[in-house]
Design an enzyme around this catalytic site. Structure first.
Site, PDB file in Angstrom:
ATOM      1  N   PRO A 132       0.789  -1.235   0.000  1.00  0.00           N
ATOM      2  CA  PRO A 132       0.000   0.000   0.000  1.00  0.00           C
ATOM      3  C   PRO A 132       0.821   1.285   0.000  1.00  0.00           C
ATOM      4  O   PRO A 132       0.788   2.049   0.955  1.00  0.00           O
ATOM      5  CB  PRO A 132      -0.820  -0.111   1.273  1.00  0.00           C
ATOM      6  CG  PRO A 132      -0.007  -0.968   2.180  1.00  0.00           C
ATOM      7  CD  PRO A 132       0.780  -1.891   1.310  1.00  0.00           C
ATOM      8  N   CYS A 133       1.484   1.556  -1.097  1.00  0.00           N
ATOM      9  CA  CYS A 133       2.289   2.765  -1.188  1.00  0.00           C
ATOM     10  C   CYS A 133       1.383   4.007  -1.198  1.00  0.00           C
ATOM     11  O   CYS A 133       1.824   5.103  -0.909  1.00  0.00           O
ATOM     12  CB  CYS A 133       3.155   2.727  -2.447  1.00  0.00           C
ATOM     13  SG  CYS A 133       2.272   2.209  -3.910  1.00  0.00           S
TER      14      CYS A 133
END
Length: 165
Positions: A132-133
DNA sequence: TAACATTCCGCGC
DNA sequence: GCGCGGAATGTTA
């Protein structure tokens, strides 16, 4: 050796890349319909890969709907540098619906002044959405940037109920 | 060496 | 308080 498989979703057709060790890369749908087809999913696929692929498809669809995937395929992050892998594993500890600043991630991996470099590592993330950047924002709670296009970042955040400036 | 998905500080309004 | 410019900063190709 790497195997490419397509993943149709409500948001378009993603492409997954598998190595011997697991999911190695996930690509956003091409802006314009791909000219040459990636690679057809033909006959015999190693059992392990189709197993992984099912997990990936489910996880991706869950994530796109704003829900936390309950199970992920094994991820092959061996392509990254040492620093990048530290950043990516820190990202994976951010719960759905929560955010961190680049500086907080930097501190978390024991390198408080590397916030700028953390941005670089996020941009190099081969498995967006699942790693989950998009949950990393600027310190002032502004959106920051996103390699896959800011639109995606905003959409993913919105799906998780996160408000940004 | 140059290029960044940052952050902080100081200034002027 | 807000916006802007500029410098410090770590990692990468």
């Amino acid at each position: 050796m790497t195997t490419k498989l397509e993943i149709p979703t409500a948001e378009g057709v993603f492409t997954a890349h598998y190595s011997q060790h697991g999911l190695a890369r996930l690509d956003f749908p091409a802006a314009q319909p791909a000219v040459g087809k990636p690679k057809k999913e033909t006959a015999a696929l190693p059992a392990q890969i189709s197993r992984w692929h099912r997990l990936t498809v489910d996880a991706l669809n869950e994530a796109l709907a704003g829900r936390a995937p309950r199970l992920l395929p094994p991820l092959d992050l061996s392509a990254g540098t040492e620093f990048q892998r530290r950043v990516w594993s820190a990202l994976r500890r951010i719960a759905s619906g929560r955010t961190r600043s680049y500086a907080e991630v930097a501190a978390q991996i024991g390198n408080p002044r590397a916030s700028r470099a953390v941005g670089g590592a996020c941009g190099a993330n081969p498995i967006p959405v699942l790693v989950p950047c998009h949950r990393v924002l600027a310190a002032n709670h502004a959106v920051g940037g996103f390699s896959g296009g800011l639109g995606w970042k905003r959409k993913l955040l919105a799906r998780e109920g996160i408000a940004v400036r």
